[in-house]
Scaffold this active site. Sequence first.
Site, PDB file in Angstrom:
ATOM      1  N   ASP B 132       0.993  -1.178   0.113  1.00 41.81           N
ATOM      2  CA  ASP B 132      -0.019   0.117  -0.060  1.00 41.81           C
ATOM      3  C   ASP B 132       0.782   1.227   0.058  1.00 41.81           C
ATOM      4  O   ASP B 132       1.620   1.615   0.938  1.00 41.81           O
ATOM      5  CB  ASP B 132      -1.014   0.097   1.130  1.00 41.81           C
ATOM      6  CG  ASP B 132      -1.934  -1.151   1.121  1.00 41.81           C
ATOM      7  OD1 ASP B 132      -1.757  -2.095   0.548  1.00 41.81           O
ATOM      8  OD2 ASP B 132      -2.945  -0.688   1.973  1.00 41.81           O
ATOM      9  N   LYS B 195      -7.014   3.066  -3.425  1.00 43.05           N
ATOM     10  CA  LYS B 195      -7.292   3.130  -1.978  1.00 43.05           C
ATOM     11  C   LYS B 195      -7.510   4.627  -1.573  1.00 43.05           C
ATOM     12  O   LYS B 195      -6.937   5.542  -1.966  1.00 43.05           O
ATOM     13  CB  LYS B 195      -6.291   2.479  -1.209  1.00 43.05           C
ATOM     14  CG  LYS B 195      -6.411   2.415   0.399  1.00 43.05           C
ATOM     15  CD  LYS B 195      -5.413   1.519   0.841  1.00 43.05           C
ATOM     16  CE  LYS B 195      -5.138   1.874   2.438  1.00 43.05           C
ATOM     17  NZ  LYS B 195      -4.300   1.049   3.089  1.00 43.05           N
ATOM     18  N   LYS B 231     -10.118   0.139  -2.623  1.00 37.88           N
ATOM     19  CA  LYS B 231     -10.068  -0.269  -1.277  1.00 37.88           C
ATOM     20  C   LYS B 231     -10.615   1.049  -0.386  1.00 37.88           C
ATOM     21  O   LYS B 231     -10.055   1.964  -0.546  1.00 37.88           O
ATOM     22  CB  LYS B 231      -8.658  -0.650  -0.861  1.00 37.88           C
ATOM     23  CG  LYS B 231      -8.596  -0.746   0.748  1.00 37.88           C
ATOM     24  CD  LYS B 231      -7.162  -1.464   1.061  1.00 37.88           C
ATOM     25  CE  LYS B 231      -6.850  -1.599   2.628  1.00 37.88           C
ATOM     26  NZ  LYS B 231      -5.635  -1.913   2.812  1.00 37.88           N
TER      27      LYS B 231
END
Lengths: 290, 295
Positions: B132, B195, B231
Amino acid sequence: MSGRIDVSKTYKLYVGGAFPRSESGRTYTPAGAPGVNVCRASRKDLRDAVVAARGAFGGWARRDAYNRGQILYRLAEMLETRKAALAAELVAGGSVADHAEALREVEATVDLCVWHAGLADKLNPLLGSQTDASGPFFVFSTVEPTGVIGVVAPERPALLGLCALLLPVLVSGNVAIALCSESSPLAGLALGEVCASSDVPAGVVALLSGHRAELLAELAKHRAIDGLLLAAGDAAADAEAARLAADSVKRVRRCTLSAAGYAEPAAVRRLDWVEPFVEVKTLWHPVSAR
Amino acid sequence: MSRSGFDVPPVDAVALETRAAELATRSIKRDAKRRGLELVIAMTDLTTLEGQDTPGKVRAMCRKARQPFAAAPPVAAVCVYPDLVAEAVGALRGTRVAVAAVATHFPSGRAPRALRLADVRHAVGEGATEIDMVIDRGAFLAGRDGEVFDDIRAVKEACGAAHLKVILETGELRTYDNVRRACRIAMLAGADFVKTSTGKVAPAATRPVVLLMLEAVRDFYLETGRRVGVKAAGGIREAKDALRYLVLVNETCGDGWLTPDAFRFGASSLLDDVLMQWRRLATGTYQRPEDFSRD
């Protein structure tokens, strides 16, 4: 056409310091007050009340006992100023014969509230102890509140009965979710207005109206409710509630209130209704050199 | 006005927020709710990103990730800081739970590119299978889109086989138009997921922003045939809220996207609420939060 139109009160639930209608939208007509609709609380209303109560528990439990006493005394003051309105609500709720009897019940409620205000900082002397130990130690036992307690009020007396079960729970620092008298809930629901104007923190008291047969089982089953103080009702239903409550190891106390007994203060000033909902903590402390 | 070749159509903010609000009114009950909750669990990246994290806490979280409660399914991944990746990999060996690491000097990303890439390579070397990363919001807000693109490209290369999730930190991007443009940059640069947030900035994930990102990945799929996941991370604490996100996914991208490969939740406390509701459905009894482990 003359005169003004009556403005009549909508009797709503008291949850988290607010006055919501039942999320279910349901109402019912109490047996004692034909022509009046009150909210019929659902299990989701109960769940919402539990969430609010759990949020309020820490703050209420951490207050000084003395401060809780002050707040309960404030509650008595607010009750006193609303005596006439509450008496009228008892009469409208159909649980008393006349206004004079209603007024006596409200006054007994105020006096009971003052008694509990005084009791708040005397619970440790009364329920705690100091025990002898065989060794150089002091042994203290002090009491702490249990948590979220479900309270089921008797049908009569509608207001005094509710407060007689609610106050013993609150005085030690528990928070309460109370089910008002099913047949005459008006004065019990109006107690929410008193709580809201007397420094009782939001969420510490929830007042629900609805069918006892429906909500008692939900109170008993809900795992986040830690105890039940229950005015005796149908014996089989109460026994079933106790059985359901056992699954989450709730402490259940069933008690009988006489409808006429309120004239006798001792009948409702009950330390034995406080005692089931405290936890005893025992500390050993070394004795200094003598 | 073309600045960078990453132009996107302007976002109708009112319509977006209205649609997100309308889709939040669906009532999901009983069997659909149970399956929805199980899907939420399977889509969860169980996350701990605190300075006070310890190997012990990560091990405990990994146990919970493998078996959240009784017969509940395992979560998709655990998400930790790079220095705890090895601990998580050890604790999850032999399971299908992936290990995700936040890298690129999370959460600010304020370090020279070489250091951020070294952070990624370290995490991948320790065994993380998902990375991430955070975008350089400073560069993005200054309009240096090409720099942001090159950054993501470089991180994607450093990831090797590991999946790359690109954190846009939508709470710092100020406008929906910016979110949509950042999405486009990330997707073109090779992101496997976009995300919403680091969880360190408020607001984190909101339904309008996630709806917008879902529309962006859907349009990108229709344009290129490559599926990029979304996400939603930060601020989602209640099962009811999580189910509303699933409605957004289904209504925007179709039920083919209702899989952990295409949608994830980044959360820590959400899992407990989902488990409580899941258990409530199974037993008919409202649950007690203390019966579910916090970490």
